[in-house]
Design an enzyme around this catalytic site. Structure first.
Site, PDB file in Angstrom:
ATOM      1  CD  GLU A 182      -4.599  -8.152   1.748  1.00 40.16           C
ATOM      2  OE1 GLU A 182      -5.693  -7.080   2.432  1.00 40.16           O
ATOM      3  OE2 GLU A 182      -3.481  -7.721   2.234  1.00 40.16           O
ATOM      4  CG  ASP A 194      -1.599  -0.359  -2.861  1.00 37.76           C
ATOM      5  OD1 ASP A 194      -2.358  -0.377  -2.618  1.00 37.76           O
ATOM      6  OD2 ASP A 194      -0.873   0.296  -3.283  1.00 37.76           O
ATOM      7  CD  GLU A 251      -2.478  -1.427   2.205  1.00 35.39           C
ATOM      8  OE1 GLU A 251      -2.876  -0.405   2.853  1.00 35.39           O
ATOM      9  OE2 GLU A 251      -3.284  -2.601   2.130  1.00 35.39           O
TER      10      GLU A 251
HETATM   11  O1  9MR Z   1      -6.868  -7.959   9.602  1.00 35.42           O
HETATM   12  C1  9MR Z   1      -5.756  -6.789   9.698  1.00 35.42           C
HETATM   13  C2  9MR Z   1      -6.014  -6.526  10.520  1.00 35.42           C
HETATM   14  O2  9MR Z   1      -7.030  -7.701  12.089  1.00 35.42           O
HETATM   15  C3  9MR Z   1      -5.272  -5.337  11.246  1.00 35.42           C
HETATM   16  O3  9MR Z   1      -5.845  -4.515  13.075  1.00 35.42           O
HETATM   17  C4  9MR Z   1      -5.306  -4.574  10.189  1.00 35.42           C
HETATM   18  C5  9MR Z   1      -3.613  -3.151  11.084  1.00 35.42           C
HETATM   19  O4  9MR Z   1      -2.527  -4.091  11.057  1.00 35.42           O
HETATM   20  O5  9MR Z   1      -5.133  -5.202   9.438  1.00 35.42           O
HETATM   21  C6  9MR Z   1      -6.375  -5.929   9.049  1.00 35.42           C
HETATM   22  O6  9MR Z   1      -5.300  -6.510   7.304  1.00 35.42           O
HETATM   23  C7  9MR Z   1      -5.338  -5.967   5.978  1.00 35.42           C
HETATM   24  C8  9MR Z   1      -3.875  -6.060   5.009  1.00 35.42           C
HETATM   25  O7  9MR Z   1      -2.609  -6.629   6.089  1.00 35.42           O
HETATM   26  C9  9MR Z   1      -3.223  -5.174   4.155  1.00 35.42           C
HETATM   27  N1  9MR Z   1      -4.365  -4.649   3.459  1.00 35.42           N
HETATM   28  C10 9MR Z   1      -5.964  -4.358   4.364  1.00 35.42           C
HETATM   29  C11 9MR Z   1      -6.533  -5.178   4.913  1.00 35.42           C
HETATM   30  C12 9MR Z   1      -7.492  -5.020   5.965  1.00 35.42           C
HETATM   31  O8  9MR Z   1      -7.384  -4.066   6.811  1.00 35.42           O
END
Ligand code: 9MR
Length: 417
Positions: free
Chosen positions: A323, A256, A198
């Site tokens: 994702e 991303d 990202e």
């Molecule tokens: O699902 C993840 C959540 O539990 C965490 O709090 C958050 C912050 O670290 O990240 C979420 O996962 C994200 C991923 O790492 C990157 N893309 C977006 C995902 C959803 O927010």
């Protein structure tokens, strides 16, 4: 929130020890109940388990899930589903910098849950997530910009050395030739990394200026301190680290979201990855693939998904739907039948479009973001269920979306796609 669960409850004991505690048939139900946020309302239809297994739906599409180490260690139903349904796992939070380097220079690789699950449950592929992100950072990094610099060092040099050490150390850990976490060919189970996550905003510009909302910076400390070269540096450090461990196969991804809703961002990602592809180390491009997150919703246009897949495929890089979840757009309870129908259809469409527009040799697979509505990052706000974006429900029952996704992976692709 799902979010901080893994961080707060970081489990330092090995997975095998914990499976002994959660013995099937004994405390499983009690634990399940305790963990459950289910308010007793059945919001979505659940269908009988017909024995269909996602990882076997199509030999040319590897299917993964984002997994939570606390649930793997404590929830037997969840663990069984992970074991049965997927042949790849991505750590939802466990490999973020906040967990792997909580204090400067103190790396913590003590939690082997992910590796043990991968090894014990059929030598699953592990997709590393993520080496460099503007979020998921430990406080010592978040606060760095306001600290006094060591003599003779610029902020850029300081952050560059943090970036390089983090990437080198983390890659070396999972690529350690002496590790027991190997596949049948003696190669590491961890086969790929989201190196940078990202870096761009919805306008396709580099995230930059600090902008804190809910305790999270939407800007990037990496960009502010090092400049946009941090992306190229990160990939170079990652490739060098893998090669230094003798791993010539590690796949390096730029991950991303928004390819399907922002044309500007899609274009910027394209340009960025094409530039990275021109840079080589030991004769090999420093990037191998693109992660398209696809946190989409029931109204996301299929034409946009198709367009994004075609454009990203044209880079010649590997394409990982990294994702996937399909939001109902937070309508709250009860969820309408029409919304759930649209969701199941879209799960099928995404699988069909991926198969149609990404050739088998460019597919890294499809990873679902979370297993079920019970563990989804989208499901709850202060104990109120606001979404149900996954293939399994609050009790890990199979939703109609599960079967439609399976069909999307498995059936012939109609000409209409
Ligand atoms: O699902 C993840 C959540 O539990 C965490 O709090 C958050 C912050 O670290 O990240 C979420 O996962 C994200 C991923 O790492 C990157 N893309 C977006 C995902 C959803 O927010």
């Amino acid at each position: 929130m799902t979010c901080e669960k893994e961080f707060i409850m970081k489990i330092s004991m090995g997975f095998l020890v914990l499976t002994g505690i959660v013995h099937p048939g004994c405390s499983k139900d009690a634990l399940q109940k305790e963990l459950s946020k289910d308010n007793g309302v059945k919001n979505v239809q659940v269908l009988a388990d017909t024995g269909k297994v996602l990882q076997f739906a199509n030999p040319n599409v590897i299917i993964g899930a984002a997994v939570n180490v606390k649930l793997l260690a404590t929830d037997g139903i969840y663990r069984d589903l992970v074991k049965k349904q997927y042949n790849s796992i991505s750590p939802e939070n466990a490999m973020k910098m906040i967990n792997l380097q909580p204090q400067e220079g103190n790396f913590d690789f003590s939690d082997k849950t992910i590796e043990n699950v991968a090894l014990d449950f059929g030598k699953k592929r592990i997709h590393g997530h993520t080496l460099v992100w503007h979020r998921g950072l430990p406080n010592w990094v978040k606060n760095l910009e306001t600290t006094t610099l060591p003599n003779g060092t610029t902020r850029a040099q300081q952050m560059d050395s943090i970036l390089s050490r983090h990437i080198r150390t983390v890659i070396a850990n999972y690529d350690n030739p002496a590790s027991i976490y190997k596949d049948n060919n003696g190669k590491p189970l961890l086969k790929s990394w989201d190196v940078v996550n990202e870096a761009l905003d919805d306008n396709g510009d580099y995230r930059a200026t600090q902008n804190i909302s809910n305790g999270e910076d939407k800007g990037s400390i990496w960009y502010r301190t090092i400049g946009k070269s941090y992306v190229q540096k990160a990939f170079t450090y990652a490739r060098k680290a893998a090669e230094a461990q003798g791993d010539t196969d590690l796949k390096l991804f730029y991950n991303d979201y928004g390819h399907e809703y922002s044309a500007k961002k899609l274009d910027s990602i394209y340009k960025m990855v094409m530039a990275l592809k021109q840079i080589t180390f030991n004769g090999k491009p420093i990037i191998d693939g693109i992660g398209m997150q696809f946190h989409i919703n029931i109204n996301t246009s299929l034409a946009n998904i198709k367009n994004a897949l075609i454009k990203m495929k044209s880079t010649g890089l590997l394409i990982h739907i990294a994702e996937l979840d399909i939001s109902l757009n937070k309508p709250g309870l009860p969820f309408s039948a029409a919304a759930l129908d649209a969701q199941k259809q879209k799960y099928k469409d995404v699988a069909m479009l991926y198969r149609k527009y990404v050739p088998a040799n460019q597919r890294w697979g499809i990873t679902l973001w979370n297993v079920g509505d019970k563990d989804s990052w989208l499901t709850y706000t202060s104990n109120t269920q606001v979404d149900a974006a996954c293939l399994f429900d609050l009790d890990y029952g199979q939703k109609p979306a599960f079967f439609q996704f399976y069909d999307g992976l498995n059936l012939d692709i109609p000409a209409s796609y």
